[in-house]
Design a protein around this motif. Structure first.
Motif, PDB file in Angstrom:
ATOM      1  N   MET A  70     -66.730  13.722 -10.405  1.00  0.00           N
ATOM      2  CA  MET A  70     -66.034  13.182  -9.232  1.00  0.00           C
ATOM      3  C   MET A  70     -67.019  12.442  -8.319  1.00  0.00           C
ATOM      4  O   MET A  70     -66.715  11.355  -7.820  1.00  0.00           O
ATOM      5  CB  MET A  70     -65.353  14.307  -8.451  1.00  0.00           C
ATOM      6  N   GLY A  71     -68.182  13.032  -8.100  1.00  0.00           N
ATOM      7  CA  GLY A  71     -69.191  12.389  -7.256  1.00  0.00           C
ATOM      8  C   GLY A  71     -69.638  11.059  -7.833  1.00  0.00           C
ATOM      9  O   GLY A  71     -69.785  10.060  -7.104  1.00  0.00           O
ATOM     10  N   SER A  72     -69.836  11.023  -9.140  1.00  0.00           N
ATOM     11  CA  SER A  72     -70.246   9.783  -9.800  1.00  0.00           C
ATOM     12  C   SER A  72     -69.191   8.697  -9.615  1.00  0.00           C
ATOM     13  O   SER A  72     -69.518   7.541  -9.309  1.00  0.00           O
ATOM     14  CB  SER A  72     -70.473  10.058 -11.290  1.00  0.00           C
ATOM     15  N   GLU A  73     -67.945   9.063  -9.789  1.00  0.00           N
ATOM     16  CA  GLU A  73     -66.862   8.088  -9.616  1.00  0.00           C
ATOM     17  C   GLU A  73     -66.798   7.588  -8.176  1.00  0.00           C
ATOM     18  O   GLU A  73     -66.671   6.390  -7.924  1.00  0.00           O
ATOM     19  CB  GLU A  73     -65.519   8.704 -10.024  1.00  0.00           C
ATOM     20  N   ASP A 115     -57.808  -2.166  -4.492  1.00  0.00           N
ATOM     21  CA  ASP A 115     -58.925  -1.346  -4.986  1.00  0.00           C
ATOM     22  C   ASP A 115     -58.759   0.123  -4.592  1.00  0.00           C
ATOM     23  O   ASP A 115     -58.978   1.017  -5.419  1.00  0.00           O
ATOM     24  CB  ASP A 115     -60.263  -1.858  -4.449  1.00  0.00           C
ATOM     25  N   TYR A 116     -58.374   0.373  -3.341  1.00  0.00           N
ATOM     26  CA  TYR A 116     -58.196   1.759  -2.898  1.00  0.00           C
ATOM     27  C   TYR A 116     -57.021   2.418  -3.615  1.00  0.00           C
ATOM     28  O   TYR A 116     -57.088   3.586  -3.981  1.00  0.00           O
ATOM     29  CB  TYR A 116     -58.016   1.842  -1.377  1.00  0.00           C
ATOM     30  N   SER A 117     -55.947   1.668  -3.828  1.00  0.00           N
ATOM     31  CA  SER A 117     -54.793   2.209  -4.535  1.00  0.00           C
ATOM     32  C   SER A 117     -55.169   2.566  -5.973  1.00  0.00           C
ATOM     33  O   SER A 117     -54.825   3.648  -6.471  1.00  0.00           O
ATOM     34  CB  SER A 117     -53.655   1.188  -4.524  1.00  0.00           C
ATOM     35  N   ILE A 123     -58.869   8.782  -9.301  1.00  0.00           N
ATOM     36  CA  ILE A 123     -59.370  10.072  -8.795  1.00  0.00           C
ATOM     37  C   ILE A 123     -58.342  11.167  -9.054  1.00  0.00           C
ATOM     38  O   ILE A 123     -58.696  12.282  -9.444  1.00  0.00           O
ATOM     39  CB  ILE A 123     -59.704   9.984  -7.287  1.00  0.00           C
ATOM     40  N   THR A 124     -57.074  10.868  -8.857  1.00  0.00           N
ATOM     41  CA  THR A 124     -56.015  11.848  -9.108  1.00  0.00           C
ATOM     42  C   THR A 124     -56.009  12.274 -10.575  1.00  0.00           C
ATOM     43  O   THR A 124     -55.950  13.466 -10.887  1.00  0.00           O
ATOM     44  CB  THR A 124     -54.643  11.276  -8.712  1.00  0.00           C
ATOM     45  N   THR A 125     -56.093  11.308 -11.480  1.00  0.00           N
ATOM     46  CA  THR A 125     -56.132  11.614 -12.913  1.00  0.00           C
ATOM     47  C   THR A 125     -57.375  12.416 -13.259  1.00  0.00           C
ATOM     48  O   THR A 125     -57.302  13.412 -13.991  1.00  0.00           O
ATOM     49  CB  THR A 125     -56.087  10.312 -13.737  1.00  0.00           C
ATOM     50  N   MET A 126     -58.502  11.993 -12.732  1.00  0.00           N
ATOM     51  CA  MET A 126     -59.757  12.698 -13.002  1.00  0.00           C
ATOM     52  C   MET A 126     -59.702  14.126 -12.476  1.00  0.00           C
ATOM     53  O   MET A 126     -60.114  15.063 -13.159  1.00  0.00           O
ATOM     54  CB  MET A 126     -60.924  11.946 -12.366  1.00  0.00           C
ATOM     55  N   LEU A 127     -59.187  14.302 -11.278  1.00  0.00           N
ATOM     56  CA  LEU A 127     -59.083  15.635 -10.690  1.00  0.00           C
ATOM     57  C   LEU A 127     -58.179  16.528 -11.530  1.00  0.00           C
ATOM     58  O   LEU A 127     -58.511  17.685 -11.792  1.00  0.00           O
ATOM     59  CB  LEU A 127     -58.559  15.537  -9.255  1.00  0.00           C
TER      60      LEU A 127
END
Length: 153
Positions: A70-73, A115-117, A123-127
């Motif tokens: 998550m931090g890397s992303e 970009d934010y969207s 991030i949601t998928t990764m989480l």
């Protein structure tokens, strides 16, 4: 009635017996009178403990991997946003008319929004994936601990 010294000796003996398992009296080496140890051999206990520790250590490992991913992303995203900001500053410095500057700012704002969207979706998928990974590690730890408990029993 017992003399006081014998009564004290009996009380001490009673306390010692109360500290051991009353159903399986043990000698000084922990073995029962039949020669069997109450929790199996030391090797069995050691293997059981090693399995439990290995399974339990997988949980913090999975959590650390999730945090690092998550931090890397997030740092990658921040880098991309800073680059876009620098590009906007360069583009604005090249503008000679107010309309050109307004147009550059509008394009930048649209890009920021998309970009934010997009990043929020990533991030949601990764989480979700990382939480599944941590849950799987926890489930594995519980399974291993249950197996070890059954072996010890």
């Amino acid at each position: 009635m017992l003399p006081p010294s014998e009564a004290a000796q009996g009380a001490r003996l009673g306390r010692r017996q109360a500290m051991t398992n009353p159903r399986s009296p043990q000698g000084h080496n922990g073995a029962s009178p039949s020669g069997m140890q109450p929790f199996g051999s030391f090797e069995d206990l050691s293997k059981s403990m090693q399995g439990q520790f290995a399974a339990i250590s997988a949980i913090p490992h999975a959590m650390l991997e999730a945090q690092l991913a998550m931090g890397s992303e997030l740092f990658g995203f921040m880098g991309r946003r800073m680059k876009a900001q620098a590009e906007l500053c360069h583009e604005l410095s090249q503008c000679r008319e107010l309309a050109d500057a307004v147009q550059a700012q509008r394009r930048f704002s649209e890009r920021v929004s998309s970009d934010y969207s997009e990043e929020f979706g990533q991030i949601t998928t990764m989480l979700r994936n990382e939480l599944t990974s941590v849950a799987d590690a926890a489930s594995e730890a519980v399974t291993e601990a249950s197996k070890a408990a059954k072996l010890a029993a």
